[in-house]
Design an enzyme around this catalytic site. Structure first.
Site, PDB file in Angstrom:
ATOM      1  N   GLU A 119       0.826  -1.199   0.000  1.00 43.93           N
ATOM      2  CA  GLU A 119       0.000   0.000   0.000  1.00 43.93           C
ATOM      3  C   GLU A 119       0.867   1.258   0.000  1.00 43.93           C
ATOM      4  O   GLU A 119       0.510   2.270  -0.612  1.00 43.93           O
ATOM      5  CB  GLU A 119      -0.956  -0.031   1.209  1.00 43.93           C
ATOM      6  CG  GLU A 119      -2.064   0.989   1.072  1.00 43.93           C
ATOM      7  CD  GLU A 119      -3.288   0.685   1.952  1.00 43.93           C
ATOM      8  OE1 GLU A 119      -3.477  -0.486   2.344  1.00 43.93           O
ATOM      9  OE2 GLU A 119      -4.011   1.639   2.234  1.00 43.93           O
ATOM     10  N   GLU A 136       2.209   1.788  -3.465  1.00 42.39           N
ATOM     11  CA  GLU A 136       1.132   2.348  -4.296  1.00 42.39           C
ATOM     12  C   GLU A 136       0.954   3.835  -4.000  1.00 42.39           C
ATOM     13  O   GLU A 136       0.845   4.675  -4.893  1.00 42.39           O
ATOM     14  CB  GLU A 136      -0.160   1.576  -3.993  1.00 42.39           C
ATOM     15  CG  GLU A 136      -1.348   1.947  -4.852  1.00 42.39           C
ATOM     16  CD  GLU A 136      -2.618   1.210  -4.413  1.00 42.39           C
ATOM     17  OE1 GLU A 136      -2.623   0.634  -3.295  1.00 42.39           O
ATOM     18  OE2 GLU A 136      -3.590   1.212  -5.177  1.00 42.39           O
ATOM     19  N   CYS A 191      -8.740  -2.052   3.418  1.00 42.75           N
ATOM     20  CA  CYS A 191      -8.693  -3.344   4.108  1.00 42.75           C
ATOM     21  C   CYS A 191      -9.994  -3.649   4.848  1.00 42.75           C
ATOM     22  O   CYS A 191     -10.159  -4.737   5.384  1.00 42.75           O
ATOM     23  CB  CYS A 191      -7.488  -3.441   5.029  1.00 42.75           C
ATOM     24  SG  CYS A 191      -7.142  -1.945   5.914  1.00 42.75           S
ATOM     25  N   SER A 197      -7.226   2.084  -2.501  1.00 47.03           N
ATOM     26  CA  SER A 197      -6.019   1.291  -2.719  1.00 47.03           C
ATOM     27  C   SER A 197      -6.441  -0.019  -3.360  1.00 47.03           C
ATOM     28  O   SER A 197      -7.456  -0.616  -2.984  1.00 47.03           O
ATOM     29  CB  SER A 197      -5.343   1.023  -1.377  1.00 47.03           C
ATOM     30  OG  SER A 197      -4.473  -0.072  -1.506  1.00 47.03           O
ATOM     31  N   LYS A 220     -16.028  -9.703   6.785  1.00 40.34           N
ATOM     32  CA  LYS A 220     -14.995 -10.548   6.186  1.00 40.34           C
ATOM     33  C   LYS A 220     -15.601 -11.814   5.597  1.00 40.34           C
ATOM     34  O   LYS A 220     -15.038 -12.425   4.698  1.00 40.34           O
ATOM     35  CB  LYS A 220     -13.942 -10.917   7.235  1.00 40.34           C
ATOM     36  CG  LYS A 220     -13.108  -9.739   7.707  1.00 40.34           C
ATOM     37  CD  LYS A 220     -12.016  -9.384   6.721  1.00 40.34           C
ATOM     38  CE  LYS A 220     -11.294  -8.107   7.154  1.00 40.34           C
ATOM     39  NZ  LYS A 220     -10.425  -7.576   6.104  1.00 40.34           N
ATOM     40  N   GLU A 229     -16.556 -10.721   2.284  1.00 39.42           N
ATOM     41  CA  GLU A 229     -15.361 -10.490   1.481  1.00 39.42           C
ATOM     42  C   GLU A 229     -14.818 -11.816   0.951  1.00 39.42           C
ATOM     43  O   GLU A 229     -14.499 -11.955  -0.232  1.00 39.42           O
ATOM     44  CB  GLU A 229     -14.294  -9.791   2.319  1.00 39.42           C
ATOM     45  CG  GLU A 229     -13.021  -9.482   1.536  1.00 39.42           C
ATOM     46  CD  GLU A 229     -11.927  -8.896   2.414  1.00 39.42           C
ATOM     47  OE1 GLU A 229     -11.480  -7.786   2.116  1.00 39.42           O
ATOM     48  OE2 GLU A 229     -11.526  -9.539   3.411  1.00 39.42           O
ATOM     49  N   GLU A 231     -13.819 -12.104  -6.767  1.00 44.69           N
ATOM     50  CA  GLU A 231     -12.446 -11.652  -6.996  1.00 44.69           C
ATOM     51  C   GLU A 231     -11.432 -12.513  -6.261  1.00 44.69           C
ATOM     52  O   GLU A 231     -10.273 -12.581  -6.645  1.00 44.69           O
ATOM     53  CB  GLU A 231     -12.267 -10.203  -6.526  1.00 44.69           C
ATOM     54  CG  GLU A 231     -13.010  -9.156  -7.353  1.00 44.69           C
ATOM     55  CD  GLU A 231     -14.421  -8.911  -6.846  1.00 44.69           C
ATOM     56  OE1 GLU A 231     -14.952  -9.793  -6.125  1.00 44.69           O
ATOM     57  OE2 GLU A 231     -15.002  -7.874  -7.180  1.00 44.69           O
ATOM     58  N   CYS A 233     -11.316  -2.409  13.937  1.00 41.44           N
ATOM     59  CA  CYS A 233     -11.696  -3.819  14.080  1.00 41.44           C
ATOM     60  C   CYS A 233     -11.842  -4.263  15.540  1.00 41.44           C
ATOM     61  O   CYS A 233     -12.549  -5.231  15.819  1.00 41.44           O
ATOM     62  CB  CYS A 233     -10.691  -4.714  13.377  1.00 41.44           C
ATOM     63  SG  CYS A 233     -10.522  -4.298  11.637  1.00 41.44           S
TER      64      CYS A 233
HETATM   65  S1  SF4 Z   1     -14.226  -5.392  11.860  1.00 41.99           S
HETATM   66 FE1  SF4 Z   1     -15.302  -3.603  11.142  1.00 41.99          FE
HETATM   67  S2  SF4 Z   1     -13.665  -2.170  10.735  1.00 41.99           S
HETATM   68 FE2  SF4 Z   1     -12.726  -4.152  10.833  1.00 41.99          FE
HETATM   69  S3  SF4 Z   1     -12.712  -4.875   8.763  1.00 41.99           S
HETATM   70 FE3  SF4 Z   1     -14.554  -5.643   9.705  1.00 41.99          FE
HETATM   71  S4  SF4 Z   1     -16.096  -4.180   9.178  1.00 41.99           S
HETATM   72 FE4  SF4 Z   1     -14.140  -3.192   8.833  1.00 41.99          FE
END
Ligand code: SF4
Ligand SMILES: Cc1cc2nc3c(=O)[nH]c(=O)nc-3n(C[C@H](O)[C@H](O)[C@H](O)COP(=O)(O)O)c2cc1C
Ligand code: SF4
Ligand code: SF4
Ligand code: SF4
Ligand code: SF4
Ligand code: SF4
Ligand code: SF4
Ligand code: SF4
Ligand code: FES
Ligand code: FES
Ligand code: FES
Lengths: 172, 583, 627
Positions: free
Chosen positions: B277, B280, B297, B317, B356, B359, B364, B501
């Protein structure tokens, strides 16, 4: 009744984009315009479709959940199309003590409403209760598309519906 | 500021906004179900009632304290009121405690227990049960909703999304999505904050524990587990530790005894992210394009940008998040290095995060049908597995994570707290821009918990302007200002969850508030202090990966395996936009 | 265009002179009651008849041509009050009142007006003495009334601002603008005008709080939501004398320093919305709304907001939420709207009737106002008198009049000579008063003492055919439908109360249920967030206290003495009258009737579904319904 004809058309097709644009132009896009906008759509379409609510949310930059919340809060809004004749039976205190419920039941029976439904399957009648139409001296009172009928009895109800039915024959 | 009497005890007023704050400060735990210090006041549950002389019964959460008030919190009348309120709430509640995921840490259950609700005199109508939404990352069971509106407010006020609102009225009122859509069909970004704040089991994380057991029991699979930085300072809370106490060593041991063949530290991938990052970022600065650069992230933030601010997508990013970089490392590099086929490796992430999960399922991050990360478990789910396996967490030995992806610098660890990513990047960028080694790696100026922070770093080459936001409403504010040309930044860090997080939606539910989050954050900063290495660029194992496989940061290989692209998501407005007003 | 106080007087005089030049003025009531019973047809017929006879004239004609005695005026008015007797037609200047007029009567009426005579058969006849009463003011219904808020309602043509000015309109505004805003507040405070919307909060005090706030923007809101079922006073004022509301808002706006006002009208009153919009346009045209009113620095604009069907939007913070475009859910107070209201700005919300009183206080003075009514509740109160009373309609009486005077003197007693059972006052937030309580003085404080409330002013008279338990259930059902659902006690508590009451009227109640009702009721009163929940248990608690016997009959004896609760009706065959014809058994849909040739027939109460078919089937009247 010419009005009703155009309304009916709307009821089948939902709001046209032009109509929505016009309503939005009239009321602006502040959040406070939400209720008047929904009122105009309700009057035109006789209900609020999901598409219409979605588009209003977009136009006013509101969350759709918020628009849905408002639409389901106020009794004036209906998420299903209302019938050609909207019969409001007053069940305010004055009307209640003078026998509004028998009138209501008679009406439902006369137009053939199944339990738990408020609009007839042919889309002709919607029967709903309201609390006080502000004409309590005429109790019990009903309105049909905003025309007031007072001092109602079960017989009177049947006569009124008979008349509407006869008008209906001419319509078709 | 005056004083008042609480149960005869004189309390000095200190600018508290509500009587509730005053009473809590006096050491009296008033029951509440609809109050949260970080949200607007709602005043709906009516449990926080107190008696004020001359005024009668008032709700403490929305009564401003006044000097001279005589307050009682424990009278016969108040006990009757509270019991009645609870009895009424429970009478329309689906009281299936034994099979409820919140059993044991449910606020409602706790209060029923505390006030000794023993018999419910009211009838329940089973005919109007509402359908349960199990379609996305959360499970929403409206039959357990007590209509406190906390989810409505956190999603609207903190995240500025407004997925939920109240619908209908009277006893038919519900908290629901637009048109009762399933969450998966809304613009929910899966941050999980609503589930974290819900006082009941009405909003919980959809459990994927069974899938984890299946993989662990499957002999044909090699299960590799990665653990995100923010988990180490919170999971202990599930087993009696103080928030912020790092229990990484025990956590690793627990994972091993659950059957992990390797345990890696996501922080390692965070170090890798810093290198990519920063490269970049420096490139963009040099070319003077696509600035500010936004961190990427946080998958909730990424989805938010894709839905509501697609014009800013080129500014994000292109780096994958540490979780996905680790997935790539394991499936593309480690598999080969250890002589295994990628499909025989099963990668589980332990994350503080519900987003996550979303994600990991994005196209991708899937190659030929094999996801880089197979399964994401939240801190909560892992704790549940540890309990289920009968592991005595507190007496576990401390063991280190496995090489080659087990060593993490302090920079990688602080990724878990708001400002951490920026600070980690600065530790490298500063050295690169000034061509001198940083003596003190700590940029304490970037730290803190206010929702929107900015900082200007004066360098010979010019001024670097940094923005750090957490909570998507703050991101929205900064995006709108950028769009309007009111502000200028070079680098903006966005984390969806309050505090970053450490405040993730998958973290243990211990009545999470600013206090708990700050303790967790302090734990991460403490880990940075005690770690020998503070800068990602000094992580030897990371440098080895480059030497061995990726060439150098920003190389074509790095781009293929560590970077990604974003997409505009259509029909943004379908459930987007602000929630009106705040009352 | 009116620019000064003198301009107002000029209009007043010229309109007055024009009126005097007319031979007569025929005023047809266009209030909701009369319209529904056909007054528009009467108006039309009158118009045509006068035109045919070339007698028709208009105020405009009379003003221009300065002719004398050369025509009759026909105008509409708002509700004249005695709706029971509608359609009403009043002939001015004598004040001859014709009742139940139909288009067919028009010829005769015009003949009589021309000849200076009276159509006796259309005049009100006293039911007891059968005496014919010609003039409105002599009818008992009107005799005991004192009209302040309704002074113009039923008199002026609501569509003509000059008619309002002729009656002294906008002089209160002129008087206010000559004073400082502090002085205006001082006058209203001294008059001790208390809010007519139900709470009875002194208007002057509310204004003073808002006036004190430092803010660039403030708002004046008129609460025309009038959601109480069985009440239509505010509607009558908005439709029948809309300018008085506008003038009251102007004065309030000036006093607190607001330049914008909103009138929130309930959705069920489309005519009121239209009227108010026309009135605002007219007042703006005359320069009485807009910028620099009467040549001062004071500017004021008014917008009409139409409600969308939610009783709770009468509550101040819910009303504000609704104007802002949100769900009408009340919010905790403080801060009160006078400090932080619409869009966070200081906002005064006043009821329609409260505002209609304001101009009169400004013109006639605080002392005059205090000379009417009670020390602590000065002035008058309007009521909608409905239910089982002979004379239903819209009335206005001095505060403190005894309830029995209203029911028996103005209302003419119980319809059909029945027996009075209870009077429900204050709608769903009020209480049921018993026969024994008829002496009570109708003012804010006396009612509060007996657990009732003046509310907005609905008076529903009930006779012995009304079941108070069923009425209590009815109110709970209303509240359940109208509760916003936000707070625990109101949402869940009223639901449980409704379930219990339903159980009782269905015949499944127990004596413990009554105690449970009291317990929930008390908690709901104490614990609810807003006034709706806080007052929701009133009808139940007051009937439980005043009519406990009747509740006990329902739960213990499973009897409904009023014969209303269907499930508690019982049909019994009198063995001595039964001739074993089996007619009843044949029609019974539930097969509840058994018997034989020799044995008298009997009804199995457990099987009977209370349809009443057997009752009419028995030609020997052997079946009796017992309550
Ligand atoms: S815990 Fe919350 S701040 Fe951390 S990556 Fe997940 S959604 Fe984003
Ligand atoms: C549930 C509820 C309904 C109300 N409905 C009305 C109403 O319909 N009209 C009204 O003027 N006031 C209504 N009020 C009272 C208003 O909140 C407010 O007190 C009043 O409008 C203030 O005006 P006033 O001081 O002039 O009476 C209601 C209050 C509550 C709690
Ligand atoms: S939400 Fe709480 S009270 Fe309800 S079933 Fe679950 S654990 Fe029990
Ligand atoms: S607490 Fe009681 S009801 Fe619940 S699981 Fe245990 S034994 Fe069963
Ligand atoms: S997960 Fe986040 S975005 Fe989704 S509904 Fe909950 S708070 Fe809103
Ligand atoms: S889902 Fe949970 S947070 Fe949301 S309103 Fe219901 S109980 Fe409250
Ligand atoms: S008392 Fe009833 S109407 Fe008022 S806030 Fe509570 S739920 Fe809503
Ligand atoms: S009332 Fe109806 S159901 Fe009852 S006995 Fe008579 S006919 Fe049968
Ligand atoms: S109809 Fe009358 S007379 Fe005949 S069996 Fe029945 S009760 Fe007896
Ligand atoms: S109660 Fe029916 S019109 Fe008022
Ligand atoms: S915490 Fe105060 S009302 Fe819920
Ligand atoms: S409506 Fe005509 S008298 Fe009331």
């Amino acid at each position: 009744m010419t009005n009703t004809a155009t309304n009916l058309q709307m009821f089948e097709t939902g709001s046209s984009t032009n109509f929505l644009d016009a309503v939005l132009a009239k009321h602006g896009s502040e959040p406070s315009a939400l209720i008047p906008i929904l009122q105009d759509i309700q009057e035109n379409d006789r209900y609020l479709s999901q598409e219409a609510m979605d588009q209003v949310a977009h136009a006013l930059d509101l969350s759709a959940a918020t628009v849905y919340g408002v639409a389901t809060f106020y009794a004036q809004f209906s998420l299903e199309p209302k019938g050609k004749y909207v019969v409001k039976v007053c069940d305010g205190t004055a009307c209640h003590v003078r026998g509004s419920l028998p009138v209501y039941e008679a009406l439902r029976k006369r137009v053939g409403l199944a339990n738990g439904t408020f609009t007839t399957t042919n889309g002709r009648y919607t029967v709903e209760t309201v609390s006080c139409l502000g004409a309590c001296v005429l109790a019990p009172v009903i309105t049909i598309n905003d025309q007031v009928y007072g001092h109602l009895t079960v017989d009177a109800v049947n006569m009124i519906i008979d008349t509407l039915e006869r008008e209906g024959e001419h319509d078709d | 500021m005056g004083w008042l009497l609480v149960n005869g005890q004189s309390i000095a007023l200190n600018g508290e906004k509500s009587l509730l704050d005053v009473v809590q400060n006096a050491g009296i735990d008033l029951p509440t179900l609809c109050y949260h210090p970080e949200l607007t006041i709602h005043g709906a549950c009516r449990l926080c009632m107190v008696e004020v002389k001359g005024r009668g019964v008032v709700a403490a959460c929305h009564t401003p304290p006044e000097s001279g008030m005589v307050v009682n919190t424990n009278t016969a009348l108040l006990r009757r009121l509270r019991k009645m309120a609870l009895e009424l709430l429970l009478s329309s509640h689906d009281r299936e405690c034994t099979s409820c995921s919140r059993s044991g840490n449910c606020t409602l259950q706790g209060l029923a227990h505390r006030f000794g609700i023993r018999d419910l005199r009211f009838s329940q109508d089973d005919t109007d049960r509402l359908p349960i939404d199990r379609s996305s990352i959360l499970v929403r069971d409206p039959n357990k909703c007590i209509l406190c509106g906390e989810c409505v407010r956190i999603c609207g006020e903190v995240q500025s999304i407004g997925v939920y609102d109240f619908a209908h009225r009277g006893a038919k009122m519900q908290v629901t999505t637009a048109f009762h859509q399933e969450l998966a069909d809304t613009n929910c970004v899966h941050c999980g904050q609503c589930a974290a704040i819900c006082p009941t089991g009405a909003l919980v994380i959809k459990p994927q524990i069974q899938e984890a057991w299946n993989a662990l029991m499957d002999e044909s699979k090699t299960v590799i587990i990665q653990v995100a930085p923010a988990v180490r300072v919170s999971i202990g809370e599930e087993f009696g530790a103080e928030p912020g106490q790092s229990t990484m060593g025990k956590l690793i041991s627990a994972l091993r005894s659950l059957g992990a063949s390797k345990v890696f530290d996501t922080g390692f991938a965070a170090d890798l992210t810093v290198l990519e990052e920063t490269e970049e970022f420096l490139g963009r600065i040099q070319k003077g394009e696509k600035l500010p650069q936004f961190t990427s992230c946080c998958p909730a933030w990424v989805k938010y940008a894709e839905q509501f601010y697609p014009e800013f997508l080129p500014h994000l990013s292109t780096c994958r998040s540490p979780q996905q970089m680790m997935g790539s490392l394991v499936k593309r590099y480690y598999a080969k290095a250890s002589g295994k086929r990628p499909e025989d490796l099963y990668m589980i992430s332990i994350m503080p995060c519900t987003a996550k999960k979303f994600e990991a399922a994005r196209d991708e991050f899937t190659t030929l049908g094999i996801p880089d990360v197979d399964l994401v478990l939240t801190t909560q789910e892992l704790a549940q597995m540890i309990r289920e396996a009968g592991i005595d967490y507190t007496s576990l030995p401390e063991t280190p994570p496995d090489r080659p992806f087990g060593f993490v610098t302090g920079a990688g660890v602080i990724f878990g707290v708001t400002g951490g990513v920026s600070e980690a990047v600065l530790r490298l960028a500063h050295e690169r821009l000034t061509d001198t080694e940083l003596k003190n790696a700590a940029f304490t100026e970037v730290r803190g918990y206010s929702g929107m922070r900015s900082w200007e770093l004066e360098l010979d080459q010019g001024t670097l302007r940094l923005g750090v936001v957490h909570g998507l409403a703050n991101a929205k504010a900064i995006l709108d200002d950028l769009r309007a040309g009111k502000v200028y930044f070079d680098l903006v860090e966005v984390m969806a969850c309050p505090g970053g997080c450490i405040g993730g939606g998958g973290q243990p539910i211990t009545n999470v508030n600013g206090q708990v989050r700050q303790e967790r954050g302090a734990g991460l900063y403490q880990d940075d202090v005690v770690t020998a290495v503070h800068k990602s660029q000094q992580n030897r194992d990371v440098l080895n990966i480059y030497a061995d496989w990726l060439d150098k940061p920003g190389s074509p290989m790095a781009h293929e395996f560590l970077h990604t692209t974003y997409r505009k998501r259509g029909a943004q407005w379908k459930t987007s936009g602000r929630a009106i007003g705040k009352a | 265009m009116i620019r000064t106080g003198e301009d107002i007087q000029v209009v007043q005089q010229s309109y007055g002179q024009a009126l005097k030049r007319a031979t007569a003025r025929i005023v047809v009531c266009a209030g909701p009651g009369c319209v529904a019973s056909g007054s528009p047809l009467v108006y039309q017929a009158l118009l045509e008849e006068l035109q045919k006879r070339n007698l028709y004239t208009t105020v405009d004609c009379l003003m221009e041509e300065e002719r004398d005695g050369s025509g009759m005026l026909v105008t509409n008015s708002g509700c004249q009050g005695f709706c029971q007797q509608g359609p009403l037609v009043r002939v001015e200047p004598e004040g001859v009142l014709y009742t139940k007029v139909s288009p067919a009567d028009v010829l005769e009426i015009v003949d009589a007006v021309e000849a200076g005579a009276v159509v006796k058969r259309l005049c009100y006849r006293e039911p007891d003495t059968h005496q014919t009463i010609v003039h409105e003011q002599d009818i008992p219904f009107y005799k005991n009334q004192v009209r302040v808020a309704l002074a113009n309602c039923g008199v002026v043509d609501p569509g003509d601002i000059r008619a309002y000015i002729h009656r002294g309109g906008y002089q209160g505004l002129a008087a206010a603008l000559e004073r400082t805003s502090e002085d205006v507040i001082e006058i209203v405070s001294r008059a001790h005008l208390r809010g007519r919307g139900g709470g009875g909060f002194p208007a002057g005090r509310k204004w003073a709080i808002a006036a004190r706030q430092e803010a660039d923007q403030k708002y004046m809101i008129c609460n025309g939501d009038e959601g109480d079922p069985g009440a239509f006073m505010d509607r009558s004022i908005m439709e029948g004398d809309p300018h008085s509301v506008i003038e009251g808002m102007l004065i309030g706006g000036y006093a607190i320093g607001a330049n914008t006002g909103y009138i929130y009208v309930r959705a069920e009153y489309p005519l009121a919305v239209k009227r108010l919009q026309q009135t605002i346009a007219e007042a703006t045209k005359y320069g009485l709304l807009g910028n620099r009113i009467l040549g001062t620095d004071f500017s004021f604009h008014i917008h009409v907001k139409e409600g969308a069907g939610a009783f709770v939007c009468g509550e101040e913070s819910a009303l504000i939420a609704s104007v802002e475009g949100r769900r009408g859910m009340p919010r905790p107070k403080p801060p009160f709207p006078a400090v932080a209201g619409l869009w966070g700005a200081p906002t005064v919300i006043n009821n329609v009737e409260t505002l209609a009183n304001v101009p009169r206080i400004l013109t006639k003075g605080a002392d005059w106002f205090r000379s009417i009514g009670r020390e602590q509740s000065p002035g008058t109160k309007t009521f909608a008198l409905t239910g089982e009373v002979e004379n239903t309609g819209l009335i206005e009486v001095p505060m403190g009049l005894a309830l029995e005077d209203i029911v028996f003197q103005i209302g003419g007693g119980i319809r059909g000579g029945g027996e009075l059972k209870a009077v429900q006052i204050g709608g769903p937030s009020g209480g049921c008063l018993t026969k024994e309580q008829m002496g009570i003085s109708l003012d804010f404080d006396s009612l509060q003492e007996v657990g009732a409330m003046i509310g907005s002013g609905g008076l529903v008279v009930m006779d012995e055919n009304t079941c108070v338990v069923e009425v209590a259930r009815f109110f709970m059902n209303f509240i359940q439908n109208e509760s916003c659902g936000k707070c625990t006690f109101c949402r869940e508590g009223t639901l449980q109360m409704l379930r219990i009451l339903q159980r009782i009227v269905d015949g499944g109640g127990t004596e413990e249920d009554l105690d449970l009702l009291v317990e929930i009721g008390e908690m709901v009163q104490l614990g609810s967030l807003c006034g709706l929940g806080k007052s929701a248990p009133n009808p139940i608690l007051s009937t439980l206290e005043n009519f406990r016997e009747e509740y006990l009959m329902h739960v213990l004896d499973k009897r409904c003495p009023a014969g209303v609760c269907n499930n508690l009706r019982r049909f019994v065959i009198q063995a001595d009258k039964c001739r074993h014809c089996a007619q009843c058994a044949k029609v019974c849909p539930a097969n509840a009737i058994t018997g034989s040739r020799t044995e008298s027939y009997r009804i199995d109460q457990g099987k009977c579904v209370k349809c009443g078919a057997c009752l009419s089937a028995c030609r020997l009247d052997a079946i009796e319904e017992v309550y």
